[in-house]
Design a protein around this motif. Structure first.
Motif, PDB file in Angstrom:
ATOM      1  N   GLN A   1       3.397  -2.189   7.025  1.00  0.00           N
ATOM      2  CA  GLN A   1       2.702  -3.778   8.341  1.00  0.00           C
ATOM      3  C   GLN A   1       2.408  -3.286   9.509  1.00  0.00           C
ATOM      4  N   ASN A   2       3.347  -2.359   9.839  1.00  0.00           N
ATOM      5  CA  ASN A   2       3.397  -1.572  11.730  1.00  0.00           C
ATOM      6  C   ASN A   2       2.737  -0.567  11.883  1.00  0.00           C
ATOM      7  N   ARG A   3       1.628  -0.227  10.777  1.00  0.00           N
ATOM      8  CA  ARG A   3       0.312   0.862  11.754  1.00  0.00           C
ATOM      9  C   ARG A   3      -1.119   0.192  11.742  1.00  0.00           C
ATOM     10  N   PRO A   4      -1.196   0.932  12.292  1.00  0.00           N
ATOM     11  CA  PRO A   4      -3.397   0.485  12.321  1.00  0.00           C
ATOM     12  C   PRO A   4      -3.844   0.270  11.221  1.00  0.00           C
ATOM     13  N   GLU A   5      -5.120  -0.645  10.927  1.00  0.00           N
ATOM     14  CA  GLU A   5      -5.743  -0.394   9.444  1.00  0.00           C
ATOM     15  C   GLU A   5      -6.074   0.635   9.590  1.00  0.00           C
ATOM     16  N   ALA A   6      -6.340   1.855  10.165  1.00  0.00           N
ATOM     17  CA  ALA A   6      -6.511   3.500   9.734  1.00  0.00           C
ATOM     18  C   ALA A   6      -5.802   3.186   8.389  1.00  0.00           C
ATOM     19  N   ASP A   7      -4.721   3.694   9.525  1.00  0.00           N
ATOM     20  CA  ASP A   7      -3.355   4.545   8.654  1.00  0.00           C
ATOM     21  C   ASP A   7      -2.772   3.824   7.833  1.00  0.00           C
ATOM     22  N   ARG A   8      -2.906   2.236   7.549  1.00  0.00           N
ATOM     23  CA  ARG A   8      -2.751   1.957   6.250  1.00  0.00           C
ATOM     24  C   ARG A   8      -3.934   1.839   4.861  1.00  0.00           C
ATOM     25  N   GLU A   9      -5.030   2.085   5.642  1.00  0.00           N
ATOM     26  CA  GLU A   9      -5.886   2.665   4.573  1.00  0.00           C
ATOM     27  C   GLU A   9      -6.174   3.782   4.200  1.00  0.00           C
ATOM     28  N   GLY A  10      -5.629   4.348   4.880  1.00  0.00           N
ATOM     29  CA  GLY A  10      -5.197   6.096   4.654  1.00  0.00           C
ATOM     30  C   GLY A  10      -3.658   6.329   3.137  1.00  0.00           C
ATOM     31  N   VAL A  11      -3.049   5.107   3.757  1.00  0.00           N
ATOM     32  CA  VAL A  11      -1.576   5.340   2.849  1.00  0.00           C
ATOM     33  C   VAL A  11      -1.880   4.872   1.809  1.00  0.00           C
ATOM     34  N   ALA A  12      -3.106   3.899   1.950  1.00  0.00           N
ATOM     35  CA  ALA A  12      -3.379   2.778   0.179  1.00  0.00           C
ATOM     36  C   ALA A  12      -4.245   4.266  -0.490  1.00  0.00           C
ATOM     37  N   ALA A  13      -4.718   5.044   0.206  1.00  0.00           N
ATOM     38  CA  ALA A  13      -5.914   5.663  -1.243  1.00  0.00           C
ATOM     39  C   ALA A  13      -5.428   6.752  -0.659  1.00  0.00           C
ATOM     40  N   GLY A  14      -4.116   7.109  -0.291  1.00  0.00           N
ATOM     41  CA  GLY A  14      -2.966   8.397  -0.606  1.00  0.00           C
ATOM     42  C   GLY A  14      -2.002   8.406  -2.025  1.00  0.00           C
ATOM     43  N   LEU A  15      -2.041   7.172  -2.040  1.00  0.00           N
ATOM     44  CA  LEU A  15      -0.170   6.499  -2.536  1.00  0.00           C
ATOM     45  C   LEU A  15      -1.495   6.035  -4.105  1.00  0.00           C
ATOM     46  N   ALA A  16      -3.292   5.501  -4.067  1.00  0.00           N
ATOM     47  CA  ALA A  16      -3.344   5.466  -5.646  1.00  0.00           C
ATOM     48  C   ALA A  16      -3.591   6.368  -6.163  1.00  0.00           C
ATOM     49  N   GLU A  17      -4.086   7.645  -5.008  1.00  0.00           N
ATOM     50  CA  GLU A  17      -4.457   9.083  -6.293  1.00  0.00           C
ATOM     51  C   GLU A  17      -3.034   9.697  -6.544  1.00  0.00           C
ATOM     52  N   SER A  18      -1.768   9.048  -6.768  1.00  0.00           N
ATOM     53  CA  SER A  18      -0.515   9.318  -6.903  1.00  0.00           C
ATOM     54  C   SER A  18      -0.426   9.833  -8.965  1.00  0.00           C
ATOM     55  N   ASP A  19       0.256  10.747  -9.231  1.00  0.00           N
ATOM     56  CA  ASP A  19       0.880  10.782 -10.827  1.00  0.00           C
ATOM     57  C   ASP A  19       1.649   9.722 -10.847  1.00  0.00           C
ATOM     58  N   ARG A  20       1.586   8.724 -10.036  1.00  0.00           N
ATOM     59  CA  ARG A  20       3.226   8.392 -10.175  1.00  0.00           C
ATOM     60  C   ARG A  20       2.993   7.068 -10.490  1.00  0.00           C
ATOM     61  N   PRO A  21       2.925   6.069 -11.192  1.00  0.00           N
ATOM     62  CA  PRO A  21       3.017   4.704 -11.570  1.00  0.00           C
ATOM     63  C   PRO A  21       3.566   3.551 -10.241  1.00  0.00           C
ATOM     64  N   SER A  22       4.698   4.638  -9.768  1.00  0.00           N
ATOM     65  CA  SER A  22       5.331   3.468  -8.929  1.00  0.00           C
ATOM     66  C   SER A  22       4.481   3.695  -7.400  1.00  0.00           C
ATOM     67  N   ASP A  23       3.859   4.906  -7.162  1.00  0.00           N
ATOM     68  CA  ASP A  23       3.177   5.025  -6.353  1.00  0.00           C
ATOM     69  C   ASP A  23       2.149   4.064  -6.553  1.00  0.00           C
ATOM     70  N   ARG A  24       1.279   4.129  -7.515  1.00  0.00           N
ATOM     71  CA  ARG A  24       0.205   3.094  -7.345  1.00  0.00           C
ATOM     72  C   ARG A  24       0.445   1.767  -7.307  1.00  0.00           C
ATOM     73  N   GLN A  25       1.760   1.928  -7.577  1.00  0.00           N
ATOM     74  CA  GLN A  25       2.192  -0.198  -8.081  1.00  0.00           C
ATOM     75  C   GLN A  25       2.265  -0.132  -6.311  1.00  0.00           C
ATOM     76  N   VAL A  26       3.111   0.437  -4.944  1.00  0.00           N
ATOM     77  CA  VAL A  26       2.732   0.476  -4.266  1.00  0.00           C
ATOM     78  C   VAL A  26       1.736   0.110  -3.495  1.00  0.00           C
ATOM     79  N   ALA A  27       0.427   1.459  -3.536  1.00  0.00           N
ATOM     80  CA  ALA A  27      -1.173   1.242  -2.934  1.00  0.00           C
ATOM     81  C   ALA A  27      -1.070  -0.072  -3.050  1.00  0.00           C
ATOM     82  N   ALA A  28      -1.186  -0.216  -4.675  1.00  0.00           N
ATOM     83  CA  ALA A  28      -1.700  -1.838  -4.592  1.00  0.00           C
ATOM     84  C   ALA A  28      -1.158  -3.385  -3.458  1.00  0.00           C
ATOM     85  N   MET A  29      -0.268  -2.981  -2.677  1.00  0.00           N
ATOM     86  CA  MET A  29       0.630  -4.073  -2.159  1.00  0.00           C
ATOM     87  C   MET A  29       0.612  -3.665  -0.785  1.00  0.00           C
TER      88      MET A  29
END
Length: 210
Positions: A176-204
């Protein structure tokens, strides 16, 4: 728990969801012998008290229940979590002043813990805890499926735990403390992970599209 305002979570519904989803908690007590901690499953009865009551049991051989607690006990619940690489931040390309971090959910519940060995109360706690985790199964196992004498003998080897929650601290660190562009990058990066827990966080991760 250190909780900057941006990461503080006070929604009781969400806090209870995190507690239920954690499944395994950690009971911590301060005693004259030092800090004692036990990982154990607990269930939350929301119908009791302002914040609910936690129920469970520990092994009778566990010394934690014999050591009188000093002050309130603490129960730790961990939620979804994921490593965040600075490579996902748009800011890395802009100025490079970024470092790794970790996103996570956590709930700390405090209260005066009670340990008990009354057979009827133990049976009720064990039955309710078992039903909670057996319910999703196609053919749930029930405590009553085992011989009554066997269960009675097993109950002699445990001590019940009851903790009325006096206060709760919640933390939800999801970039929440990062700029919108950084949050978008984090969500996209986690969404591509092989770890289900990472993809869960991506949605948050809070982004403009959510």
């Amino acid at each position: 728990m250190y909780t900057p305002p941006a990461f503080r979570e006070d929604d009781p519904v969400l806090l209870r969801q995190i507690m239920r989803a954690a499944r395994l908690a950690t009971l911590v007590t301060a005693t004259a012998e030092g800090m004692l901690a036990t990982p154990l499953p607990l269930f939350l009865d929301e119908s009791e008290g302002e914040h609910g009551v936690l129920h469970g049991h520990v092994a009778k051989a566990n010394p934690q229940w014999r050591a009188p607690p000093i002050g309130e006990a603490l129960v730790l619940f961990g939620g979804a979590d994921a490593y965040i690489t600075p490579s996902w931040y748009a800011a890395k390309q802009e100025h490079g002043k970024v470092v790794p971090t970790w996103n996570y959910e956590a709930v700390h519940a405090y209260g005066a813990v009670e340990f008990f060995d009354d057979p009827a109360r133990l049976l009720d706690a064990v039955t309710r805890l078992t039903a909670l985790y057996e319910e999703p199964r196609a053919e749930p196992w029930e405590v009553s499926d085992a011989p009554e004498a066997f269960i009675a003998a097993q109950l002699k080897g445990i001590v019940g735990v009851r903790l009325p929650i006096s206060r709760i601290e919640g933390k939800r660190k999801m970039s929440q403390n990062r700029p919108e562009a950084d949050r978008e990058g984090v969500a996209a990066g986690l969404a591509e992970s092989d770890r289900p827990s990472d993809r869960q966080v991506a949605a948050m991760i809070p982004t403009a599209g959510k």
